[in-house]
Design a protein around this motif. Structure first.
Motif, PDB file in Angstrom:
ATOM      1  N   ARG A  44      31.587  53.282  47.412  1.00 60.65           N
ATOM      2  CA  ARG A  44      31.066  54.248  47.825  1.00 60.65           C
ATOM      3  C   ARG A  44      29.910  54.986  46.846  1.00 60.65           C
ATOM      4  NH1 ARG A  44      32.992  57.438  51.783  1.00 60.65           N
ATOM      5  NH2 ARG A  44      32.670  59.417  50.601  1.00 60.65           N
ATOM      6  N   VAL A  45      29.250  55.911  47.158  1.00 61.21           N
ATOM      7  CA  VAL A  45      28.205  56.413  46.490  1.00 61.21           C
ATOM      8  C   VAL A  45      28.472  57.885  46.686  1.00 61.21           C
ATOM      9  CG1 VAL A  45      25.689  56.887  45.765  1.00 61.21           C
ATOM     10  CG2 VAL A  45      26.824  54.750  46.275  1.00 61.21           C
ATOM     11  N   GLU A  46      28.964  58.700  45.711  1.00 58.88           N
ATOM     12  CA  GLU A  46      28.941  60.258  46.069  1.00 58.88           C
ATOM     13  C   GLU A  46      28.267  61.227  45.060  1.00 58.88           C
ATOM     14  OE1 GLU A  46      33.583  59.735  47.448  1.00 58.88           O
ATOM     15  OE2 GLU A  46      33.179  60.946  45.605  1.00 58.88           O
ATOM     16  N   PHE A  53      27.102  58.052  50.253  1.00 54.26           N
ATOM     17  CA  PHE A  53      26.945  56.655  50.981  1.00 54.26           C
ATOM     18  C   PHE A  53      27.915  55.794  51.312  1.00 54.26           C
ATOM     19  CE2 PHE A  53      22.882  58.216  49.259  1.00 54.26           C
ATOM     20  CZ  PHE A  53      21.964  57.823  50.282  1.00 54.26           C
ATOM     21  N   PHE A  82      24.953  57.200  55.813  1.00 53.75           N
ATOM     22  CA  PHE A  82      24.894  58.436  54.826  1.00 53.75           C
ATOM     23  C   PHE A  82      25.377  59.706  55.412  1.00 53.75           C
ATOM     24  CE2 PHE A  82      22.305  62.211  53.638  1.00 53.75           C
ATOM     25  CZ  PHE A  82      22.691  62.468  52.574  1.00 53.75           C
TER      26      PHE A  82
END
Lengths: 103, 99
Positions: A44-46, A53, A82
């Motif tokens: 994950r991208v936080e 994302f 997103f």
């Protein structure tokens, strides 16, 4: 008005006066590459205040060619997704309100 | 599962671009703040090779509290949507069977 990557680089370079345009350009490219690489690893991208994302996994299914009615297998897919963060949602929502007042 | 955050992005910028730690952190922050600010002003943001952040205006509609069944109006709103570009979709492995 649409904002492109190069316009974003211009704006950031103009603001961060102690950085060269080249450094800003390389940094923007690196940030986007790192996000893509994280998603490719299924991480994950936080980004707090911005959003997150993550990959959405869509299972394989059987589809149909709408023209011929023929059954075709649709393979499982991994799709980047997103989700806007709280501050993003609020600011975009407020932006709409202020535009309406103007109009 | 690991999550990529602004702190890790700033570390990458420090390691790979050679900005000092404060500059790296400021630029990573400014990058996301600027995109958010453009979207808040009603401007879509297109990042070629990555994807597009777009805005959608939703009309007011009637929703329902799923627990109580009571109808409630959901006000008109503007929301952000992200459309990944072809390169990003390919990079994350468009089909599961690849791995």
């Amino acid at each position: 008005m649409v904002v492109t990557k190069s316009e974003l680089v211009e704006t950031l370079s103009a603001r961060q006066l102690y950085l060269t345009r080249k450094d800003v350009e390389l940094t923007v490219k690196l940030i986007l590459d790192e996000i893509a690489a994280a998603l490719a690893r299924d991480d994950r991208v936080e980004i707090r205040g911005f959003g997150s994302f993550a990959l959405h996994h869509r299972p394989a299914r059987t589809g149909r060619n709408p023209k011929t009615g023929e059954i075709v297998p649709v393979p499982a897919k991994r799709v980047p997704h997103f989700k806007a963060g709280k501050e993003m949602r609020e600011q975009v929502f407020d932006g709409r309100g202020s535009e309406q007042e103007k109009g | 599962m690991n999550a990529l955050t602004k702190a890790e992005l700033a570390t990458s910028v420090f390691d790979r671009i050679g900005l000092n730690k404060r500059e790296a952190k400021e630029l990573v922050d400014a990058f996301f703040t600027e995109i958010r600010s453009q979207l808040a002003q009603g401007n879509p943001v297109k990042l070629s090779g990555f994807g597009n952040f777009e805005l959608r205006d939703k009309n007011q509609r009637t929703g329902r509290n799923p627990k109580t069944g009571v109808e409630i109006p959901i006000s008109a709103r503007r929301v952000v949507t992200f459309h990944p570009g072809q390169k990003l979709r390919e990079q994350v492995g468009a089909t599961e069977n690849d791995d």
